[in-house]
Design a protein around this motif. Structure first.
Motif, mmCIF file in Angstrom:
data_model
loop_
_atom_site.group_PDB
_atom_site.id
_atom_site.type_symbol
_atom_site.label_atom_id
_atom_site.label_comp_id
_atom_site.label_asym_id
_atom_site.label_seq_id
_atom_site.Cartn_x
_atom_site.Cartn_y
_atom_site.Cartn_z
ATOM 1 N N ASP A 170 0.831 -1.206 0.000
ATOM 2 C CA ASP A 170 0.000 0.000 0.000
ATOM 3 C C ASP A 170 0.863 1.252 0.000
ATOM 4 N N TRP A 171 1.973 1.216 0.707
ATOM 5 C CA TRP A 171 2.872 2.373 0.735
ATOM 6 C C TRP A 171 3.419 2.668 -0.660
ATOM 7 N N ASP A 172 3.732 1.606 -1.406
ATOM 8 C CA ASP A 172 4.309 1.773 -2.742
ATOM 9 C C ASP A 172 3.272 2.125 -3.792
ATOM 10 N N THR A 173 2.095 1.512 -3.694
ATOM 11 C CA THR A 173 1.157 1.556 -4.816
ATOM 12 C C THR A 173 -0.221 2.111 -4.464
ATOM 13 N N THR A 174 -0.480 2.355 -3.170
ATOM 14 C CA THR A 174 -1.814 2.730 -2.665
ATOM 15 C C THR A 174 -2.847 1.655 -3.003
ATOM 16 N N MET A 175 -2.421 0.390 -3.020
ATOM 17 C CA MET A 175 -3.329 -0.734 -3.250
ATOM 18 C C MET A 175 -3.207 -1.726 -2.099
ATOM 19 N N LEU A 176 -4.341 -2.289 -1.705
ATOM 20 C CA LEU A 176 -4.373 -3.381 -0.741
ATOM 21 C C LEU A 176 -5.002 -4.580 -1.450
ATOM 22 N N PRO A 177 -4.201 -5.523 -1.927
ATOM 23 C CA PRO A 177 -4.716 -6.602 -2.778
ATOM 24 C C PRO A 177 -5.765 -7.467 -2.088
ATOM 25 N N ASP A 178 -6.857 -7.728 -2.810
ATOM 26 C CA ASP A 178 -7.878 -8.660 -2.314
ATOM 27 C C ASP A 178 -7.296 -10.045 -2.080
ATOM 28 N N SER A 179 -6.250 -10.391 -2.836
ATOM 29 C CA SER A 179 -5.661 -11.723 -2.712
ATOM 30 C C SER A 179 -5.006 -11.932 -1.348
ATOM 31 N N ILE A 180 -4.824 -10.844 -0.584
ATOM 32 C CA ILE A 180 -4.314 -10.972 0.788
ATOM 33 C C ILE A 180 -5.397 -10.626 1.798
ATOM 34 N N THR A 181 -6.115 -9.515 1.595
ATOM 35 C CA THR A 181 -7.077 -9.057 2.605
ATOM 36 C C THR A 181 -8.241 -10.030 2.785
ATOM 37 N N LEU A 182 -8.769 -10.564 1.688
ATOM 38 C CA LEU A 182 -9.933 -11.448 1.811
ATOM 39 C C LEU A 182 -9.586 -12.796 2.444
ATOM 40 N N PRO A 183 -8.500 -13.483 2.023
ATOM 41 C CA PRO A 183 -8.122 -14.698 2.746
ATOM 42 C C PRO A 183 -7.815 -14.429 4.222
ATOM 43 N N LEU A 184 -7.260 -13.244 4.512
ATOM 44 C CA LEU A 184 -6.970 -12.881 5.894
ATOM 45 C C LEU A 184 -8.261 -12.768 6.704
ATOM 46 N N LEU A 185 -9.295 -12.207 6.088
ATOM 47 C CA LEU A 185 -10.597 -12.094 6.743
ATOM 48 C C LEU A 185 -11.173 -13.474 7.052
ATOM 49 N N TRP A 186 -11.199 -14.346 6.050
ATOM 50 C CA TRP A 186 -11.763 -15.684 6.252
ATOM 51 C C TRP A 186 -10.917 -16.507 7.214
ATOM 52 N N MET A 231 -10.397 7.444 1.087
ATOM 53 C CA MET A 231 -9.703 6.167 1.249
ATOM 54 C C MET A 231 -10.293 5.173 0.260
ATOM 55 N N GLY A 232 -9.674 4.001 0.185
ATOM 56 C CA GLY A 232 -10.139 2.999 -0.755
ATOM 57 C C GLY A 232 -10.853 1.854 -0.059
ATOM 58 N N TYR A 233 -11.489 1.015 -0.850
ATOM 59 C CA TYR A 233 -12.225 -0.126 -0.300
ATOM 60 C C TYR A 233 -11.292 -1.143 0.347
ATOM 61 N N GLY A 234 -10.028 -1.142 -0.057
ATOM 62 C CA GLY A 234 -9.080 -2.045 0.563
ATOM 63 C C GLY A 234 -8.911 -1.771 2.045
ATOM 64 N N ASP A 235 -9.023 -0.501 2.438
ATOM 65 C CA ASP A 235 -8.930 -0.151 3.857
ATOM 66 C C ASP A 235 -10.079 -0.770 4.645
ATOM 67 N N PHE A 236 -11.289 -0.763 4.059
ATOM 68 C CA PHE A 236 -12.447 -1.366 4.731
ATOM 69 C C PHE A 236 -12.188 -2.856 4.967
ATOM 70 N N LYS A 237 -11.682 -3.519 3.923
ATOM 71 C CA LYS A 237 -11.462 -4.965 3.994
ATOM 72 C C LYS A 237 -10.362 -5.304 4.992
ATOM 73 N N LEU A 238 -9.328 -4.468 5.044
ATOM 74 C CA LEU A 238 -8.246 -4.724 5.990
ATOM 75 C C LEU A 238 -8.734 -4.598 7.427
ATOM 76 N N LEU A 239 -9.516 -3.555 7.723
ATOM 77 C CA LEU A 239 -10.021 -3.400 9.086
ATOM 78 C C LEU A 239 -11.027 -4.504 9.415
ATOM 79 N N ALA A 240 -11.791 -4.943 8.432
ATOM 80 C CA ALA A 240 -12.697 -6.073 8.649
ATOM 81 C C ALA A 240 -11.904 -7.329 9.006
ATOM 82 N N ALA A 241 -10.783 -7.547 8.300
ATOM 83 C CA ALA A 241 -9.948 -8.712 8.601
ATOM 84 C C ALA A 241 -9.375 -8.626 10.015
ATOM 85 N N LEU A 242 -8.915 -7.435 10.403
ATOM 86 C CA LEU A 242 -8.384 -7.264 11.757
ATOM 87 C C LEU A 242 -9.483 -7.480 12.796
ATOM 88 N N GLY A 243 -10.702 -7.045 12.485
ATOM 89 C CA GLY A 243 -11.819 -7.278 13.393
ATOM 90 C C GLY A 243 -12.126 -8.752 13.546
#
Length: 308
Positions: A170-186, A231-243
């Motif tokens: 995210d620091w480099d590209t301002t992207m949070l890949p679904d391929s990491i955030t979504l598996p992290l959530l599940w 902010m982007g939707y990746g931030d929502f998914k990351l905080l959901a995963a942390l939750g």
């Protein structure tokens, strides 16, 4: 495995060494995964651009000859791409193409031995590589200290490794890949259901819901007030995963710690002229940092810091 052997293999020094190796892999992930995503996007775009029937349904007429020519050229470019993934091709110097030998790839020591330069062309190698390895090693060692010589420590190490990778990308590209955030959530929900994280499944589910919706509401309100996306939707998914991993009670501490870390980094970058164009700093790395603090310190301790 005996308790003595378990205490050895899951001790802070051993997990710290493991973290150095994992950190080396995370450098590869942070560099290559965004490029893999871009390749996928161009492949999808080439396929869409070549779909004349879809174009006609959408625009009401046949694509122009110029557009058809462009579609064919793009399809040829995509077909000409070589294989590219996390394992292949071998790591090489981007300046001269020198393939990095195994002994040059040893975490931290390889960079020190090369004195931070390519062995072939002497191009400077960023110190970020050993720093990320050291960071991951330190986090793994801290996890061993926090959770003790228990197999669950490896589970939390995996979470922290994912957070490091997400922060770097995210620091480099301002992207949070679904391929990491979504598996992290599940994975967080699955770990809660199996009793591995000591977070009741109900709290984990509500953590994912509250984590996602809290930032989504802020996003919607900010956009309605300013017409801009804060902010982007990746931030929502990351905080959901942390939750999902830490429970709904951890959402407020994570957000507050993220804000503190973001303020410190933002002010520092402002005074050192390190802000990128437009003064924009991605929020994902600070969310990841807030998550790390809560994992290692505990929700109750962080709440105590903020007077709750």
């Amino acid at each position: 495995m005996s308790s003595e052997a378990l205490s050895l293999w899951l001790s802070p020094p051993v997990l710290g060494l493991l973290g150095l190796c994992v950190g080396s892999f995370l450098n590869v992930v942070a560099h290559r995964l965004p490029r893999m995503m871009e390749r996928d996007w161009w492949t999808d775009f080439a396929e869409q651009l070549s779909d004349g029937e879809s174009f006609k349904r959408c625009f009401g007429h046949e694509p122009s000859k110029a557009l058809q020519t462009t579609a064919k050229e793009l399809a040829q470019e995509v077909e000409g791409l070589g294989s590219y993934g996390l394992a292949k091709p071998r790591s090489a110097c981007p300046a001269c193409g020198h393939q990095i030998a195994w002994h040059e790839n040893i975490p931290v020591f390889g960079w020190l031995r090369l004195r931070g330069r390519c062995s072939a062309c002497k191009t400077r190698i960023s110190p970020r590589y050993p720093l990320l390895e050291l960071l991951t090693g330190a986090l793994f060692a801290a996890t061993a200290w926090r959770f003790g010589a228990q197999p669950v420590a490896l589970l939390w190490c995996a979470l922290l490794a994912a957070l490091v990778a997400l922060a770097a990308i995210d620091w480099d590209t301002t992207m949070l890949p679904d391929s990491i955030t979504l598996p992290l959530l599940w994975a967080g929900l699955a770990a809660a259901s199996l009793g591995w994280t000591a977070v009741p499944l109900r709290n984990a589910v509500w953590g994912a819901i509250v984590g996602y919706l809290s930032l989504w509401v802020v996003y919607k309100l900010y956009k309605a007030a300013t017409g801009k996306e804060g902010m982007g939707y990746g931030d929502f998914k990351l905080l959901a995963a942390l939750g999902a991993w830490l429970g709904w009670e951890a959402i407020l501490p994570i957000i507050l710690m993220s804000s503190v870390i973001g303020a410190v980094v933002g002010i520092t970058m402002k005074f050192t002229s390190g802000l990128r164009e437009g003064g924009y700093v991605p929020f994902g790395p600070f969310l990841a940092g807030g998550g790390v603090v809560v994992v290692l310190a505990g929700t109750e301790r962080v709440l105590g810091w903020i007077g709750q």
